[in-house]
Motif scaffolding. Structure first.
Motif, PDB file in Angstrom:
ATOM      1  N   THR A   1       8.242   4.385   8.378  1.00 35.72           N
ATOM      2  CA  THR A   1       9.288   3.756   7.427  1.00 35.72           C
ATOM      3  C   THR A   1       8.930   3.016   6.327  1.00 35.72           C
ATOM      4  OG1 THR A   1      10.820   3.388   9.418  1.00 35.72           O
ATOM      5  CG2 THR A   1      11.341   2.062   7.609  1.00 35.72           C
ATOM      6  N   GLU A   2       8.089   2.231   6.393  1.00 33.38           N
ATOM      7  CA  GLU A   2       7.360   1.316   5.202  1.00 33.38           C
ATOM      8  C   GLU A   2       6.536   2.217   4.205  1.00 33.38           C
ATOM      9  OE1 GLU A   2       6.583  -2.853   7.649  1.00 33.38           O
ATOM     10  OE2 GLU A   2       4.762  -1.503   7.093  1.00 33.38           O
ATOM     11  N   ALA A   3       5.718   3.061   4.731  1.00 32.22           N
ATOM     12  CA  ALA A   3       5.103   4.068   3.732  1.00 32.22           C
ATOM     13  C   ALA A   3       6.212   5.111   3.113  1.00 32.22           C
ATOM     14  CB  ALA A   3       4.226   5.103   4.542  1.00 32.22           C
ATOM     15  N   GLU A   4       7.371   5.521   3.858  1.00 28.19           N
ATOM     16  CA  GLU A   4       8.296   6.188   3.386  1.00 28.19           C
ATOM     17  C   GLU A   4       9.162   5.311   2.229  1.00 28.19           C
ATOM     18  OE1 GLU A   4      10.806   9.597   2.676  1.00 28.19           O
ATOM     19  OE2 GLU A   4       8.595   9.061   3.306  1.00 28.19           O
ATOM     20  N   GLU A   5       9.321   4.054   2.217  1.00 27.40           N
ATOM     21  CA  GLU A   5       9.795   3.430   1.363  1.00 27.40           C
ATOM     22  C   GLU A   5       8.943   3.185   0.168  1.00 27.40           C
ATOM     23  OE1 GLU A   5      10.567  -0.310   3.010  1.00 27.40           O
ATOM     24  OE2 GLU A   5      12.166   0.200   4.137  1.00 27.40           O
TER      25      GLU A   5
ATOM     26  N   GLN B   1       2.259   9.965  -9.688  1.00 25.47           N
ATOM     27  CA  GLN B   1       1.169  10.279  -8.850  1.00 25.47           C
ATOM     28  C   GLN B   1       0.293   8.941  -8.757  1.00 25.47           C
ATOM     29  OE1 GLN B   1      -1.266  13.705  -8.980  1.00 25.47           O
ATOM     30  NE2 GLN B   1      -3.092  12.783  -8.279  1.00 25.47           N
ATOM     31  N   SER B   2       0.011   8.434 -10.069  1.00 26.62           N
ATOM     32  CA  SER B   2      -0.920   7.333 -10.198  1.00 26.62           C
ATOM     33  C   SER B   2      -0.269   5.963  -9.490  1.00 26.62           C
ATOM     34  CB  SER B   2      -1.179   6.939 -11.430  1.00 26.62           C
ATOM     35  OG  SER B   2      -0.108   6.723 -12.521  1.00 26.62           O
ATOM     36  N   GLU B   3       0.871   5.751  -9.558  1.00 28.40           N
ATOM     37  CA  GLU B   3       1.831   4.793  -9.133  1.00 28.40           C
ATOM     38  C   GLU B   3       1.650   4.830  -7.591  1.00 28.40           C
ATOM     39  OE1 GLU B   3       6.024   2.616  -9.052  1.00 28.40           O
ATOM     40  OE2 GLU B   3       5.790   4.338 -10.132  1.00 28.40           O
ATOM     41  N   LEU B   4       1.713   6.021  -7.030  1.00 32.01           N
ATOM     42  CA  LEU B   4       1.869   6.504  -5.675  1.00 32.01           C
ATOM     43  C   LEU B   4       0.532   5.951  -4.919  1.00 32.01           C
ATOM     44  CD1 LEU B   4       3.238   7.648  -2.877  1.00 32.01           C
ATOM     45  CD2 LEU B   4       2.009   9.866  -3.605  1.00 32.01           C
ATOM     46  N   GLU B   5      -0.624   6.441  -5.622  1.00 35.42           N
ATOM     47  CA  GLU B   5      -1.900   6.168  -5.091  1.00 35.42           C
ATOM     48  C   GLU B   5      -2.037   4.623  -5.174  1.00 35.42           C
ATOM     49  OE1 GLU B   5      -4.704   8.308  -7.541  1.00 35.42           O
ATOM     50  OE2 GLU B   5      -3.885  10.332  -6.670  1.00 35.42           O
ATOM     51  N   SER B   6      -1.694   3.860  -6.281  1.00 34.32           N
ATOM     52  CA  SER B   6      -1.859   2.304  -6.296  1.00 34.32           C
ATOM     53  C   SER B   6      -1.125   1.904  -5.219  1.00 34.32           C
ATOM     54  CB  SER B   6      -1.609   2.078  -7.909  1.00 34.32           C
ATOM     55  OG  SER B   6      -1.409   0.491  -7.867  1.00 34.32           O
ATOM     56  N   ASN B   7       0.212   2.062  -5.018  1.00 39.80           N
ATOM     57  CA  ASN B   7       1.049   1.287  -4.189  1.00 39.80           C
ATOM     58  C   ASN B   7       0.471   1.686  -2.875  1.00 39.80           C
ATOM     59  OD1 ASN B   7       2.753   0.704  -6.275  1.00 39.80           O
ATOM     60  ND2 ASN B   7       4.288   2.219  -5.843  1.00 39.80           N
TER      61      ASN B   7
ATOM     62  N   ARG C   1      -2.534   2.340  -1.884  1.00 42.98           N
ATOM     63  CA  ARG C   1      -3.652   1.373  -1.704  1.00 42.98           C
ATOM     64  C   ARG C   1      -3.345  -0.101  -1.378  1.00 42.98           C
ATOM     65  NH1 ARG C   1      -6.150   5.092  -5.457  1.00 42.98           N
ATOM     66  NH2 ARG C   1      -5.488   3.848  -7.261  1.00 42.98           N
ATOM     67  N   ASN C   2      -2.682  -0.462  -1.955  1.00 48.77           N
ATOM     68  CA  ASN C   2      -2.282  -1.786  -1.786  1.00 48.77           C
ATOM     69  C   ASN C   2      -1.411  -2.199  -0.534  1.00 48.77           C
ATOM     70  OD1 ASN C   2      -2.900  -2.554  -4.525  1.00 48.77           O
ATOM     71  ND2 ASN C   2      -1.040  -2.388  -5.434  1.00 48.77           N
ATOM     72  N   TYR C   3      -0.501  -1.272  -0.025  1.00 45.51           N
ATOM     73  CA  TYR C   3      -0.121  -1.122   1.227  1.00 45.51           C
ATOM     74  C   TYR C   3      -1.341  -1.261   2.140  1.00 45.51           C
ATOM     75  CZ  TYR C   3       2.568   0.441   5.206  1.00 45.51           C
ATOM     76  OH  TYR C   3       2.908   0.487   6.613  1.00 45.51           O
ATOM     77  N   LYS C   4      -2.239  -0.354   2.051  1.00 44.99           N
ATOM     78  CA  LYS C   4      -3.505   0.053   3.157  1.00 44.99           C
ATOM     79  C   LYS C   4      -3.927  -1.429   3.290  1.00 44.99           C
ATOM     80  CE  LYS C   4      -8.031   1.336   3.453  1.00 44.99           C
ATOM     81  NZ  LYS C   4      -9.214   2.046   2.677  1.00 44.99           N
ATOM     82  N   TYR C   5      -4.418  -2.174   2.100  1.00 44.59           N
ATOM     83  CA  TYR C   5      -5.195  -3.236   2.198  1.00 44.59           C
ATOM     84  C   TYR C   5      -4.330  -4.567   2.699  1.00 44.59           C
ATOM     85  CZ  TYR C   5      -9.270  -0.911   0.250  1.00 44.59           C
ATOM     86  OH  TYR C   5     -10.105   0.113   0.045  1.00 44.59           O
ATOM     87  N   ARG C   6      -3.173  -4.538   2.285  1.00 50.57           N
ATOM     88  CA  ARG C   6      -2.108  -5.727   2.714  1.00 50.57           C
ATOM     89  C   ARG C   6      -2.207  -5.354   4.409  1.00 50.57           C
ATOM     90  NH1 ARG C   6       4.096  -5.287   2.510  1.00 50.57           N
ATOM     91  NH2 ARG C   6       3.837  -4.061   4.315  1.00 50.57           N
ATOM     92  N   GLU C   7      -2.082  -4.080   5.182  1.00 49.80           N
ATOM     93  CA  GLU C   7      -2.087  -4.097   6.324  1.00 49.80           C
ATOM     94  C   GLU C   7      -3.234  -4.177   7.129  1.00 49.80           C
ATOM     95  OE1 GLU C   7       0.867  -3.816   8.169  1.00 49.80           O
ATOM     96  OE2 GLU C   7       1.858  -4.323   6.460  1.00 49.80           O
ATOM     97  N   PHE C   8      -4.396  -3.881   6.185  1.00 47.54           N
ATOM     98  CA  PHE C   8      -5.833  -3.939   6.971  1.00 47.54           C
ATOM     99  C   PHE C   8      -5.902  -5.508   7.206  1.00 47.54           C
ATOM    100  CE2 PHE C   8      -9.007  -0.453   6.069  1.00 47.54           C
ATOM    101  CZ  PHE C   8      -8.262   0.376   6.750  1.00 47.54           C
ATOM    102  N   SER C   9      -5.415  -6.221   6.121  1.00 44.95           N
ATOM    103  CA  SER C   9      -5.619  -7.640   6.268  1.00 44.95           C
ATOM    104  C   SER C   9      -4.759  -8.195   7.358  1.00 44.95           C
ATOM    105  CB  SER C   9      -5.167  -8.408   5.043  1.00 44.95           C
ATOM    106  OG  SER C   9      -5.706  -7.915   3.973  1.00 44.95           O
ATOM    107  N   ARG C  10      -3.756  -7.655   7.451  1.00 51.87           N
ATOM    108  CA  ARG C  10      -2.639  -8.010   9.006  1.00 51.87           C
ATOM    109  C   ARG C  10      -3.217  -7.837   9.945  1.00 51.87           C
ATOM    110  NH1 ARG C  10       0.681  -6.081  12.235  1.00 51.87           N
ATOM    111  NH2 ARG C  10       0.519  -4.168  11.729  1.00 51.87           N
ATOM    112  N   ILE C  11      -3.747  -6.415  10.234  1.00 53.96           N
ATOM    113  CA  ILE C  11      -4.319  -5.976  11.599  1.00 53.96           C
ATOM    114  C   ILE C  11      -5.571  -6.729  11.636  1.00 53.96           C
ATOM    115  CG2 ILE C  11      -5.330  -3.740  12.427  1.00 53.96           C
ATOM    116  CD1 ILE C  11      -3.662  -2.232  10.666  1.00 53.96           C
ATOM    117  N   ILE C  12      -6.582  -7.080  10.801  1.00 56.00           N
ATOM    118  CA  ILE C  12      -7.877  -7.651  10.910  1.00 56.00           C
ATOM    119  C   ILE C  12      -7.558  -9.024  11.254  1.00 56.00           C
ATOM    120  CG2 ILE C  12      -9.862  -8.172  10.036  1.00 56.00           C
ATOM    121  CD1 ILE C  12      -9.380  -5.434  10.590  1.00 56.00           C
ATOM    122  N   TYR C  13      -6.418  -9.637  10.645  1.00 61.22           N
ATOM    123  CA  TYR C  13      -6.147 -11.226  11.069  1.00 61.22           C
ATOM    124  C   TYR C  13      -5.793 -11.157  12.424  1.00 61.22           C
ATOM    125  CZ  TYR C  13      -4.367 -15.747  10.903  1.00 61.22           C
ATOM    126  OH  TYR C  13      -4.016 -17.187  11.341  1.00 61.22           O
ATOM    127  N   ARG C  14      -5.031 -10.278  12.790  1.00 59.27           N
ATOM    128  CA  ARG C  14      -4.467 -10.343  14.423  1.00 59.27           C
ATOM    129  C   ARG C  14      -5.651 -10.197  15.098  1.00 59.27           C
ATOM    130  NH1 ARG C  14      -0.102  -8.600  16.771  1.00 59.27           N
ATOM    131  NH2 ARG C  14      -1.168  -7.011  17.744  1.00 59.27           N
TER     132      ARG C  14
END
Length: 925
Positions: A60-64, A72-78, A80-93
């Motif tokens: 759902t989040e990725a679809e948003e 395309q460039s905006e998709l890639e940037s968004n 990547r930001n989403y991936k690192y945000r979630e990486f930070s969340r998962i690793i912090y957990r």
């Protein structure tokens, strides 16, 4: 912290400071990301963000993000930001211990799947190929198993349905764009390294592969390594239905219904290649590393999951649990590999956590190892080194045990044969001399042996390649050498000839046998001792895996496990006849399993009896289910309850069954529907005793039921109670000592057990009842055993098994009312209880126990030799049993031991039965 304040000109809260400190102290790249993008810390301070996310939430989040991206460039940037945000969340957990490590791997995998789905949808819309065209992304490897690393490649296969669109170019473009976007590196990082090497045809094939072409590739050219890779194939993006169709289409390529011995050779070759990839102090490829655990699990899946569908699965940890549940691995191996896998994956994760580098190597410097230790949760470098060495050593030991190790011993054993039988190849030896020499080697029919030898040793066997002939030429002499040491070399040689003929095209088994003299020796013993189990093995070569693979012979640990295994297998049968075959094959298979352990001296004789009884109980329970359903269906669909119990008697009730034992049972029901339960009983007898293509399961003996063979097939509870209150003889009361409800309505069974205890131990008994038992024993010895100087009887003969059983049962009848602890159905258990209660002397207990073990071992082996429920012993039997019982070929020595044991048992029998009656009086003798 100061850099954060300077860059963003604002103070940092204590909560954000704690989060940043934890992330930065473990991961350089996540620390940098949190400093560069303040929204990460804002996000992590929200309590809801630290809860575990489901796969659907990620999608759902990725679809948003996809919907909000205009280029395309905006998709890639968004993304990547989403991936690192979630990486930070998962690793912090993970760092704050808010989730288990398997959950961390699942979340990393689900995040990747959601990003794949969003990217795919974006390009499908951009390339205008959203309509009826069908395209799926299959995840392989760790992503397929939901076991993704922090910095894993993602192994993908792109599959399209060429029947839905004749032009493949849109699929190629879609695949290229998807791959390029995922792999693109910018100053903000990257999404995922994509590896497409596992697709059918590898680098030589197109980037996307048509479904039909992919399926054809596997069935025509697929290798074993591709079968192993497809175990983890899982649709993660696109047309999931297409993905499931593809996996269904290749399922029979991955999981063969029957054991393919070429697979064994291929797996061993794969193992050899894997060993060559060894990298020192590498968590993945080092000795005892992650790859060895994965290979171990996948090899067992490939070998066993054709028959046991339940052990198919993507995830390593879940599959280990299934392998344990289905008795393919032992509990200690399950525990060791599970804890080792979690530890090694945690180490790998912690190594990659520093800089998001794709590395699996333990660092060299003491300072870096110390930091790694703390990230893993250990105190110091020394504790890490200790844990790492212990873990990898355990994994390596288990991994090496997967197959028997190569051995030169097979050829050495073969040389022993040529030293003994070189006359077979000497041209100057006459046929008469050959025959005489073979007689000296133990062959009763040397002329037949010469004919079989010539066939087996023929260097030009039809159908074999030169390599296979060379291997065969080395294996057969080893077999023949083992056969010369067998109890019955004539039978073993004949069965070897049949075995070799039955191998047929499965010639790769010769290589397995060449490397494993233990298997050659075990098969030779089997061929010598039991035609019934040899026939079963030859007609079911797919079941040779219980010999080829270690740890498979162990079998089930309890009746419940065995019953669940049989019920699960039989649930797949479509009709009644198939169910009958399954029951028989199950019985033969489990008998073979325990027989192999018996022949290999892995278990004692009473364990064999208990296991054989457990098999009978499981088969009886399932057979009763089938009979009840079949009769119920045939009686106009009237709904009935199975208010019936199968009461196990004799050896089955005492958990003392031997090979080829019949089932001594009674059918007891409750209620008024005598005719219905009679039909159920009749059907159960048919289910177990009629012959099918798989033979029969058990013969049923109902002779112990009320009124004996002239009585009704089934008996109501009330009639059973009334009979034993009014009419039963002492021998019938004695027979109930070993009665146990074995199948059916256990509520009625519990009620019946209480009644039987009263009948046996509470009802009045005559003072001289032991005289009746003694008289019955004398009749059995005279009328059934009928011993002569040339024929003895191990069961009913003088001093045999029945002497021991009658001693025990007489004492139980006499003292069971006062000493409840001696109310035991099993003879060995009852002996121990009688000794514990002070009702037999220590030296008597030892003699009776030793005699029981010795006689049961002889009885088991005798029945294997004859494939019959037999107890008569002749001179030839002692000769054939001597090697099995550790007495070389000295039949006279075995007979002397047997007569000594029977004399000892009879002496105790006489002392106890001729003692004056009365409570405890016999102890004064």
């Amino acid at each position: 912290m100061e850099r954060y304040k300077a860059d963003y000109n604002k103070s940092i809260s204590s909560r954000k400071k704690d989060i940043l400190s934890l992330l930065a102290s473990h991961s350089n790249f996540l620390g940098r990301m949190a400093l560069k993008y303040p929204y990460i810390l804002d996000y992590l301070t929200k309590p809801s963000s630290l809860e575990k996310k489901s796969c659907a939430e990620y999608i759902t989040e990725a679809e948003e993000i996809r919907n909000s991206s205009s280029s395309q460039s905006e998709l890639e940037s968004n993304l990547r930001n989403y991936k690192y945000r979630e990486f930070s969340r998962i690793i912090y957990r993970d760092l704050d211990e808010l989730g288990t490590f398997p959950e961390i791997m699942e979340e990393l995998s689900d995040l990747a799947g959601a990003i794949l789905e969003a990217t795919l949808r974006y390009y499908r819309r951009e390339l205008n190929c959203e309509g009826d065209t069908r395209f799926v992304v299959l995840a392989m490897g760790k992503l397929g198993g939901r076991e993704l690393n922090l910095s894993s490649d993602i192994d993908l296969i792109y599959i399209y349905d060429d029947s839905s669109a004749p032009d493949p170019n849109p699929f190629f473009k879609l695949s290229e764009k998807l791959t390029r976007t995922l792999s693109a590196v910018s100053e903000d990082g990257f999404l995922y390294r994509v590896d497409l090497a596992l697709r059918p045809g590898g680098g030589k094939s197109t980037i996307a592969v048509p479904k039909k072409g992919a399926v054809d590739h596997y069935y025509y050219w697929g290798d074993t390594w591709e079968r192993a890779a497809l175990i983890k194939a899982r649709p993660v993006a696109g047309d999931m239905e297409l993905g499931r169709e593809f996996i269904d289409d290749v399922e029979s390529f991955v999981y063969k219904k029957f054991l393919d011995f070429t697979l064994i050779e291929d797996l061993k070759d794969m193992k050899t290649k894997l060993d060559k990839l060894y990298k020192k102090r590498d968590v993945k490829l080092g000795r005892g590393g992650i790859r060895e655990i994965e290979f171990f699990v996948q090899a067992l899946q490939l070998v066993n999951a054709g028959e046991i569908e339940e052990i198919r699965g993507w995830n390593t940890l879940e599959t280990l649990e299934k392998l344990r549940d289905y008795k393919i691995i032992e509990e200690d191996i399950f525990q060791s590999l599970t804890s080792s896998y979690l530890f090694l994956r945690k180490v790998e994760h912690s190594i990659q956590l520093v800089d998001e580098r794709q590395t699996h190597k333990v660092p060299d410097s003491p300072d870096d190892i110390d930091k790694l230790a703390k990230r893993v949760g250990l105190e110091s470098q020394s504790r890490f080194e200790e844990a790492f060495e212990k873990t990898t050593s355990e994994v390596s030991k288990i991994y090496r045990s997967l197959f028997y190790e190569p051995s030169q011993k097979t050829e050495e054993i073969g040389e022993e044969f040529w030293q003994l039988a070189d006359f077979l190849t000497e041209g100057n030896v006459s046929e008469e001399e050959e025959i005489e020499n073979l007689r000296k080697l133990g062959f009763k029919y040397p002329e037949d042996a010469i004919t079989i030898f010539s066939k087996l040793l023929d260097p030009k066997k039809a159908g074999l390649t030169q390599s296979e002939r060379l291997t065969n030429r080395r294996v057969i002499p080893a077999f023949l050498s083992s056969i010369l040491k067998c109890a019955d070399p004539d039978a073993a040689l004949l069965n070897l000839e049949r075995f070799v003929a039955g191998i047929g095209w499965r010639t790769s088994i010769y290589s397995v046998l060449l490397e494993n003299p233990e298997i050659v020796e075990l098969l030779s013993k089997l061929f010598s001792t039991t035609g019934y189990l040899t026939n079963f093995l030859i007609s079911h070569p797919e079941d040779l895996n219980i010999i080829i693979l270690k740890d498979v012979r162990t079998g089930y640990g309890s009746k419940e496990e065995m019953l669940n295994g049989l019920r699960n297998t039989i649930s797949k049968d479509k009709d009644y006849e198939a169910q009958l075959d399954t029951i028989r094959k199950f019985k033969h298979m489990e008998t073979l399993r325990i027989c192999l352990r018996d022949l290999n001296n892995e278990v004692d004789s009473l364990y064999v009896c208990k296991y054989l009884t457990m098999v009978a109980e499981a088969v009886l329970e399932v057979g009763l289910d089938i009979a009840f359903k079949h009769v119920s269906k045939a009686t106009n669909g009237r709904k009935r309850s199975l208010n019936m119990v199968v009461l196990a008697m004799g050896k089955m009730g005492g958990r003392e069954m031997s090979y080829s034992s019949d089932l001594d049972v009674m059918f007891i029901y409750e209620g008024e529907d005598h005719e219905f339960f009679s039909r159920v009983g009749q059907r159960l007898i048919s289910v177990l005793s009629i012959s099918t293509g798989e033979g029969f399961a058990y013969k049923i003996d109902l002779g112990l039921r009320p009124s004996g063979r002239s009585g009704a097939l089934v008996t109501s509870y009330d009639s059973f109670k009334r009979y034993h209150e009014e009419s039963a003889q002492i021998w019938e009361r004695q027979s109930l000592i070993r009665a146990v409800p074995a199948a059916g309505d256990m509520r009625l069974g519990a009620k019946l057990k209480r009644l039987i205890k009263r009948i046996v131990y509470e009802y009045p008994i005559s003072v001289n009842f032991h005289e009746e038992i003694k008289h019955m024993r004398e009749r059995m010895e005279k009328e059934i055993a009928q011993e002569t100087p040339k024929k003895l009887n191990i069961k009913t003969g003088k001093g045999g098994l029945v002497d021991i059983e009658f001693i025990v049962q007489m004492l139980q009848l006499r003292y069971g009312k006062k000493h409840k602890e001696i109310r035991v159905q099993n003879t060995a258990g009852a002996l121990a209880a009688l000794k514990g209660a002070g009702l037999i002397l220590e030296n008597e207990y030892k003699s009776l126990k030793d005699g029981l073990y010795f006689f049961k071992k002889m009885e088991n082996q005798l029945r294997l030799l004859h494939n019959l429920s037999i107890n008569d012993l002749y001179g030839r039997d002692f000769e054939r049993l001597a090697p099995v019982l550790g007495m070389d070929y000295d039949g006279a020595k075995l007979k002397q031991k047997y007569l000594s044991k029977t004399a000892e048992v009879r002496d105790i029998y006489d002392r106890i039965f001729f003692s004056p009656p009365g409570d405890g009086a016999f102890l004064k003798r």
